[in-house]
Design an enzyme around this catalytic site. Structure first.
Site, PDB file in Angstrom:
ATOM      1  N   LYS A  79      39.038  41.743  51.519  1.00 58.86           N
ATOM      2  CA  LYS A  79      40.286  41.202  52.056  1.00 58.86           C
ATOM      3  C   LYS A  79      40.162  40.854  53.540  1.00 58.86           C
ATOM      4  O   LYS A  79      39.229  41.269  54.215  1.00 58.86           O
ATOM      5  CB  LYS A  79      41.446  42.184  51.804  1.00 58.86           C
ATOM      6  CG  LYS A  79      41.914  42.133  50.336  1.00 58.86           C
ATOM      7  CD  LYS A  79      43.091  43.018  50.060  1.00 58.86           C
ATOM      8  CE  LYS A  79      43.518  42.884  48.591  1.00 58.86           C
ATOM      9  NZ  LYS A  79      44.548  43.855  48.226  1.00 58.86           N
ATOM     10  N   ARG A 124      39.855  49.614  43.727  1.00 62.05           N
ATOM     11  CA  ARG A 124      39.789  48.283  43.094  1.00 62.05           C
ATOM     12  C   ARG A 124      38.833  47.383  43.882  1.00 62.05           C
ATOM     13  O   ARG A 124      39.086  47.087  45.036  1.00 62.05           O
ATOM     14  CB  ARG A 124      41.197  47.685  43.064  1.00 62.05           C
ATOM     15  CG  ARG A 124      41.292  46.316  42.419  1.00 62.05           C
ATOM     16  CD  ARG A 124      42.734  45.807  42.484  1.00 62.05           C
ATOM     17  NE  ARG A 124      42.878  44.493  41.871  1.00 62.05           N
ATOM     18  CZ  ARG A 124      42.680  43.352  42.517  1.00 62.05           C
ATOM     19  NH1 ARG A 124      42.341  43.353  43.788  1.00 62.05           N
ATOM     20  NH2 ARG A 124      42.818  42.204  41.884  1.00 62.05           N
TER      21      ARG A 124
HETATM   22  C1  8Y4 Z   1      39.031  38.000  48.789  1.00 63.05           C
HETATM   23  C2  8Y4 Z   1      39.198  38.305  47.482  1.00 63.05           C
HETATM   24  C3  8Y4 Z   1      40.095  38.137  49.651  1.00 63.05           C
HETATM   25  C4  8Y4 Z   1      40.417  38.768  47.016  1.00 63.05           C
HETATM   26  C5  8Y4 Z   1      41.307  38.594  49.184  1.00 63.05           C
HETATM   27  C6  8Y4 Z   1      41.479  38.912  47.881  1.00 63.05           C
HETATM   28  C7  8Y4 Z   1      45.652  44.183  44.884  1.00 63.05           C
HETATM   29  C8  8Y4 Z   1      46.047  43.978  43.555  1.00 63.05           C
HETATM   30  C9  8Y4 Z   1      45.349  42.108  44.398  1.00 63.05           C
HETATM   31  C10 8Y4 Z   1      45.787  45.475  45.451  1.00 63.05           C
HETATM   32  C11 8Y4 Z   1      46.640  46.181  43.320  1.00 63.05           C
HETATM   33  C12 8Y4 Z   1      43.040  40.114  46.408  1.00 63.05           C
HETATM   34  C13 8Y4 Z   1      46.135  42.039  41.997  1.00 63.05           C
HETATM   35  C14 8Y4 Z   1      44.501  40.168  46.194  1.00 63.05           C
HETATM   36  N1  8Y4 Z   1      45.215  42.994  45.393  1.00 63.05           N
HETATM   37  N2  8Y4 Z   1      46.531  44.963  42.771  1.00 63.05           N
HETATM   38  N3  8Y4 Z   1      45.844  42.676  43.262  1.00 63.05           N
HETATM   39  N4  8Y4 Z   1      46.298  46.447  44.615  1.00 63.05           N
HETATM   40  N5  8Y4 Z   1      47.132  47.187  42.572  1.00 63.05           N
HETATM   41  N6  8Y4 Z   1      42.718  39.327  47.451  1.00 63.05           N
HETATM   42  O1  8Y4 Z   1      45.495  45.748  46.619  1.00 63.05           O
HETATM   43  O2  8Y4 Z   1      42.251  40.702  45.715  1.00 63.05           O
HETATM   44  S1  8Y4 Z   1      44.975  40.411  44.494  1.00 63.05           S
END
Ligand code: 8Y4
Length: 278
Positions: free
Chosen positions: A223, A257
């Site tokens: 992130k 995660r």
């Molecule tokens: C690169 C790759 C940069 C991915 C950002 C991202 C969470 C979640 C997401 C979390 C829970 C993400 C569905 C965002 N984040 N579910 N989901 N907790 N429970 N961004 O932190 O991965 S999606």
């Protein structure tokens, strides 16, 4: 905690692998090839140490193009049907849409992961049904901004207090609706409407959420809280992601995660050993 028929112990942190089911422009194999790719990715993650697979049709990524209900169902349901019979892991459905929750649980999903914490139309009822009739737990995540319910809480300049207050309210509503307290997982929602400072305050104080006596899920993988601090593009955030995962695991988070399951599982094994020695 029971996930349908599977019991998972949170005596040590569990790794959740992220499985995005989105049509990628590089693959032209069509729908069947997409499903096959997802299954093989899931197997790979389980072999690398994941005990949870989080399947998302990309409706919840901040800034992602909104996906129609039918499109999300078409992407996610065939993959859940196949993976839930073939793969030895908790199958989590990443969605905020009630109908996707319901169809996913019918297709074999054993956990609901809702970034809107069951505040979308019909979602609470869908999660109550999943909990009562299938013993499917739900992860409720904190988000700042988007859904309006956050702003009615008094102006708080302490993000940790803010998130704790949110869970006090939200857990009450979930339990009043019919989900057992013991069927909830909580998540501070790293990156969702928070500043860099607030994200690190939450990480520093993530052990504060142990007061709820519920499993805590931590999602920091790749992130911008990592990218913006280190000035690294998304493909160069592995070391940062392992660092934040290690901190969360050391602080008592139950589910981590991540995109990089093998590397994170190694880090969790180090944490486990550290907790075991005198
Ligand atoms: C690169 C790759 C940069 C991915 C950002 C991202 C969470 C979640 C997401 C979390 C829970 C993400 C569905 C965002 N984040 N579910 N989901 N907790 N429970 N961004 O932190 O991965 S999606």
């Amino acid at each position: 905690m029971i996930f349908k028929t599977r019991e998972v112990s949170f005596d040590s942190p569990q790794v959740m692998g992220i499985l995005n089911v989105t049509p990628d422009s590089f693959s032209d194999g069509g729908k069947f090839a997409q499903i096959e790719r997802a299954i093989s990715q899931a197997h790979k993650m389980v072999n690398a140490g994941a005990s949870f697979i989080d399947i998302g049709g990309e409706s919840t990524r901040p800034g992602a193009t909104p996906v129609s209900l039918q499109e999300e169902l078409d992407r996610v349901i065939p993959v859940i049907e196949k993976i839930s019979t073939d793969v030895d892991a908790v199958i989590s459905i990443d969605t905020y849409k009630a109908q996707v929750m319901t169809e996913a649980v019918k297709a074999g999903a054993t956990m609901i992961n809702d970034v809107k914490a069951l505040r979308d139309q019909g979602a609470l009822d869908a999660a109550v049904w999943a909990a009562k009739t299938h013993s499917v737990p739900t992860c409720i995540m904190h988000m700042r901004g988007s859904p309006e319910s956050m702003q009615d809480s008094p102006e708080c300049n302490d993000i940790v207090e803010d998130v704790i207050h949110f869970f006090e309210q939200r857990i009450k509503e979930c339990v009043n609706a019919g989900i057992l307290y013991s069927q909830l997982i909580i998540d501070p929602g790293f990156g969702f409407g928070k500043t860099l400072e607030q994200n690190y305050q939450l990480l520093k104080h993530i052990s504060d959420f142990s007061q709820f006596d519920l499993p805590v899920l931590s999602g920091t993988s790749r992130k911008s809280m990592i990218g913006n601090l280190l000035n690294k593009e998304v493909g160069d955030r592995l070391a940062g992601s392992i660092s934040t995962a290690t901190i969360a695991a050391l602080s008592g988070a139950s589910i981590i995660r991540v995109h990089d399951v093998e590397e994170t599982s190694d880090a969790v094994k180090i944490v486990n050993k550290l907790q075991m020695v005198e």
